[in-house]
Every structure is written in structure tokens, then in C-alpha cells.
Enzyme design. Structure first.
Site, PDB file in Angstrom:
ATOM      1  N   HIS A 165       0.575  -1.185   0.054  1.00 23.27           N
ATOM      2  CA  HIS A 165       0.087   0.063   0.001  1.00 23.27           C
ATOM      3  C   HIS A 165       0.953   1.394   0.127  1.00 23.27           C
ATOM      4  CE1 HIS A 165       0.356  -0.490   4.611  1.00 23.27           C
ATOM      5  NE2 HIS A 165       0.430   1.057   4.602  1.00 23.27           N
ATOM      6  N   ASP A 194       0.267  -7.692   1.317  1.00 17.62           N
ATOM      7  CA  ASP A 194       0.837  -6.382   1.584  1.00 17.62           C
ATOM      8  C   ASP A 194       2.117  -6.103   1.591  1.00 17.62           C
ATOM      9  OD1 ASP A 194       0.316  -3.518   1.940  1.00 17.62           O
ATOM     10  OD2 ASP A 194      -0.039  -3.567   3.942  1.00 17.62           O
ATOM     11  N   SER A 225       4.671   2.816   7.680  1.00 18.13           N
ATOM     12  CA  SER A 225       4.338   1.435   6.838  1.00 18.13           C
ATOM     13  C   SER A 225       5.435   1.141   6.116  1.00 18.13           C
ATOM     14  CB  SER A 225       3.197   1.612   5.976  1.00 18.13           C
ATOM     15  OG  SER A 225       2.037   1.576   6.291  1.00 18.13           O
TER      16      SER A 225
END
Length: 474
Positions: free
Chosen positions: A201, A234, A317
């Protein structure tokens, strides 16, 4: 609720709304909040209204002649041209969008809030967590931490020593789509050929012809390209263009050997603050987490996560979660928000509930992406219900689009599973829902043999199953 065939497609995220778990309280601000007002007389102060402090300049409150202290100036929210903390800030994620380009000609908060269900392993309760993409409509608020830590030696085993060794091998990633949208995340050096591992992402906006850059703590900035990305896991791998010859890959640990209570160190760029180091412990293992990017065409991401209380915020992230020795044990991916509210309402930053993809799983995925550009998913060839449950993962009566719920000749079929069976364990891991089962399956490789415990007609059965495989394109 609709079901998806887990073995043939990456299922969408559960549609159940998250459950709010409280709202952040407003902490008192200013010197008076500490309960220690000055006791000595103070000189008079001119009464003009003080000018707003420049961005990056610390606010220095001064007392009025009567000895009272003024409140600190209001901090605009992201989207108002300043840093985080205001009422409009969309906290509650681990991905930070940068300021829109000046050509946009407008500010304002732009946030795509992603909501998913977190099934508490062993408890069966449904917790809500939010993944948000925040936008800063004003000038850049990115502040790079000093790289002086690499110049100072600290005793082995200290956090400072681990950080000094790991920081030079982490990067701040900026991804931008062809229409100018994008954000900032983190990644780390995977090998000497210039491969960087991060979250899917983080780089998703740059996959189709977008722009991708990676900046090291010493200021070196490189263009990069996406080698491969796995939306279900992910995980993504990017490669630096004209990679330097002095890259030092981070050592990879063994996430299977991590124990609850082990120390953790997280590195990332929370809210654009590059090269930030935070610490905590492993709070739990095998925590089932399901998420999606909120679009109607998106596929779900599932992980059996490492839970940590190290501070993780938007922008963390893709960054490494390290153990006390400095080895990577996970990839920071998501946090739980204190509220399921929308655009900034009641949202917060880290509340000590962060989730990381175990490095053993991420390493396998990254190697596949480097080798073929495509992820490979383990599968059982059966459609399971994605509804929240505490009883297990129920094989549905019918698969996607009217297909058979149990694929003929697939792993589940060969193991003797049938529609209506409820899977309650995979090896020694308790399965309390469909998403939990998928997350556990994806911690394995195709060809692995697993022990499956299931119920049929009230009777419990056990069977051995060899997992199949499916190559994915996202």
C-alpha cells in the site's frame, strides 16, 4: 454476508463495521497544566499580539503582567498547512500522504479512510482498526532526523547502537501516481543489488507509470521502480535505479522464534518525520488482521501479525520492526485507531497497538517477487465464510459466481472436506473465523503439509492437508 473462494481469489475485506474502542482525551496544554506556575515575579511583557511562530520554530510562551500564562497557539491540522495534531488530522494508519503539488492550487484535508475488521485471536471478538491516507494541503512538514547517530558509537546491545547500525539501511519512500496522488512510507535494504522491501500500500500509487523515489538518512535520493507487489500479503519490492555500491542489507531474524515480551525497535517516517526510531515489546503473536484499501475493486490483505506497542503512525508503513540485536523480525503495516470515526473525528495516532507482517512470511514473498515479479499464494481450494465468528471458518455451500465451494481435486477435496464443515484449527493455531484461516494459510508455502481440525455434524475430525498454490498478479 457474501463469501469468496479463498483458494482461487484473494477475498475482499470483511464488511462488518469496526467497533469504536474509545476516544482520545484532550490533554492539558501549556506550562500551567503541569501544576507548577512560576513563583518569582516576572518582568512585564509588551501586550502586542504575538506573531504566529514559523513552522519548525518552537513556541515559547511568555506570561502576562498579572502572572497568568496564555494558551499555546492553535496547531492547524494536516491540510491547513502545518503539522499533525489538529482536529482535521486523519490519524490511525501507517501510511502518510505528502503535501499536494503546488499546481493543485488548493489545500484541505484529503483522506481515504480504510476500515477493516480485526478478529481477536483466541477471544473471538471483533476489533476495529483503521488504515488512513492523510494529506497535508500546505507546505511540506517533513523533518529529517539528524544522522549524527551514525557518527556516535554506543555500547553493543543498546538501542542507540542498534539504531545507528540500522538507520543507514532504511529509506523514506515517496510514491506518486500519474495524476499526482501519492504518499510517503518507509522501506529497508534487502540485498546489495538495490532491492528495497516495503508494503504494497506504500507503492500502490506508483505501480502504473507513477513516480517512485527512495531517500536515505544521509540525504542521498534515488529514483526507483516497482519490481513486484503482492496486495494480499501487503508486501512489495522496489529497486533503486543506479543503486550505490555500498548498500548494507539489514539482517533478517526468525519471526517464528519471537516471544511475547521481546524488545522491539521500529524505524520509519511517521507523519513524514523521516528516520524516526521508537521502541516497545512484542505484545502478541499470530494476531489475525484483515484490511483493504477501501476501493470497490480492491482485494483483501490478510496477515497473522506480530503485535507491538512500539509507537507506529502514518508513514511507518513498510519500515522494519527490529529485535534487540537489530535483526528484522517484521514489516510495520497497520495500527489500531482509538476510534472508527471518519475524517479526523475522534481519530488518534499510536495507541500502542501496532501490527507487523512476520519477516519469515515477508522474506518468502519478497524472494518470489524478485524472482518472477509475481506473488505465489498458498491455498486450500475451498470457499470459506468471511463473516465474523467465534466457532471457526465455515466452508460455504457455494463458491464465488456459483462455483463449487470445494474445488474438485483441490487440497480440501483431497483431504475429504465438504461444504458445511467448520475448520477450528490449523496445526496448533486456533481458527475462529474465515479471515483468521486465510491469514494462517498465508504464513505457509505451497506444498507445506498442515494438520486441519474440523467439525462436521457436531463431531470433531482431524486430517492432514498439502497446501496448493496460486500465482497472483497483485
Amino acid at each position: 454476508m457474501s463469501t469468496e473462494n479463498e483458494g482461487n481469489a484473494v477475498p475482499p475485506a470483511p464488511s462488518a463495521p469496526p467497533v469504536p474502542v474509545g476516544s482520545p482525551e484532550t490533554a492539558p496544554q501549556g506550562p500551567a497544566a503541569a501544576g507548577n506556575p512560576p513563583t518569582a515575579p516576572l518582568p512585564p511583557v509588551p501586550q502586542e499580539s504575538p506573531a504566529a511562530p514559523e513552522q519548525g520554530v518552537a513556541y515559547q510562551p511568555v506570561p502576562a503582567p498579572d502572572g497568568t500564562w496564555p494558551p499555546p497557539p492553535a496547531t492547524p491540522a494536516y491540510g491547513d498547512g502545518a503539522g499533525p495534531g489538529g482536529p482535521g488530522a486523519g490519524w490511525g494508519a501507517s501510511y502518510q500522504q505528502p503535501a499536494p503539488k503546488p499546481r493543485n492550487g488548493r489545500g484541505g484535508l484529503v483522506a481515504a479512510v480504510l476500515v477493516a475488521a480485526l478478529v481477536a485471536g483466541g477471544l473471538g471478538g471483533g476489533l476495529g482498526y483503521t488504515l488512513a491516507k492523510d494529506s497535508d494541503g500546505g507546505g511540506s512538514t517533513t523533518v529529517s532526523a539528524s544522522d549524527s547517530a551514525t557518527q556516535v558509537k554506543r555500547a553493543p546491545g543498546t538501542i542507540a547502537h542498534v539504531a545507528a547500525k540500522a538507520l543507514p539501511s532504511t529509506v523514506t519512500i515517496e510514491a506518486e501516481s500519474t495524476n499526482g496522488e501519492g504518499g510517503t512510507g518507509t522501506g529497508f535494504v534487502f540485498d546489495t543489488q538495490g532491492h528495497i522491501v516495503t508494503n504494497n500500500h506504500v507503492v500502490a500509487d506508483a505501480v502504473d507509470g507513477g513516480k517512485l523515489t527512495a531517500t536515505f538518512p544521509d540525504g542521498r535520493k534515488y529514483d526507483a521502480e516497482v519490481v513486484g507487489h503482492a496486495q494480499g500479503y501487503d508486501v512489495a519490492v522496489v529497486k533503486l535505479k543506479n543503486a550505490p555500491s555500498d548498500l548494507k542489507p539489514l539482517a533478517l531474524g526468525d519471526s517464528d522464534k519471537v516471544a511475547v515480551g521481546d524488545e522491539t525497535i521500529a524505524i520509519g517516517a511517521p507523519f513524514g518525520l523521516s528516520n524516526t526510531v521508537t521502541t516497545g515489546i512484542i505484545s502478541a503473536k499470530n494476531r489475525p488482521v484483515a484490511s483493504s484499501d477501501g476501493s470497490s475493486t480492491s482485494k483483501a490483505s490478510y496477515m497473522s501479525a506480530l503485535q507491538t506497542d512500539a509507537s507506529i503512525n502514518p508513514g511507518n508503513s513498510g519500515g522494519p520492526l527490529l529485535d534487540a540485536s537489530g535483526a528484522v523480525i517484521g514489516i510495520n503495516s497497520a495500527i489500531q485507531s482509538s476510534s472508527s470515526g471518519g475524517f479526523g473525528a475522534g481519530q488518534s495516532g499510536s495507541i500502542g497497538l501496532g501490527f507487523a507482517i512476520p519477516i519469515n512470511q515477508a522474506k518468502y514473498v519478497a524472494q518470489q517477487l524478485i524472482k518472477t515479479g509475481k506473488p505465489v499464494y498458498a491455498r486450500i481450494g475451498a470457499s470459506v465464510s468471511l463473516e465474523e465468528s467465534t466457532d471457526g471458518a465455515k466452508i460455504t455451500d457455494q463458491g464465488t459466481g456459483g462455483a463449487a465451494a470445494v474445488e474438485s481435486g483441490g487440497p480440501a477435496d483431497k483431504a475429504g472436506l465438504k461444504p458445511g464443515d467448520v475448520i477450528t484449527k490449523l496445526d496448533d493455531h486456533v481458527i475462529d473465523s474465515g479471515p483468521t484461516l486465510i491469514g494462517e494459510i498465508w504464513t505457509h508455502k505451497p506444498g507445506d503439509k498442515v494438520a486441519v481440525t474440523y467439525k462436521r455434524g457436531g463431531q470433531e475430525h482431524s486430517v492432514s492437508m498439502t497446501l496448493g498454490s496460486r500465482e497472483g498478479d497483485s
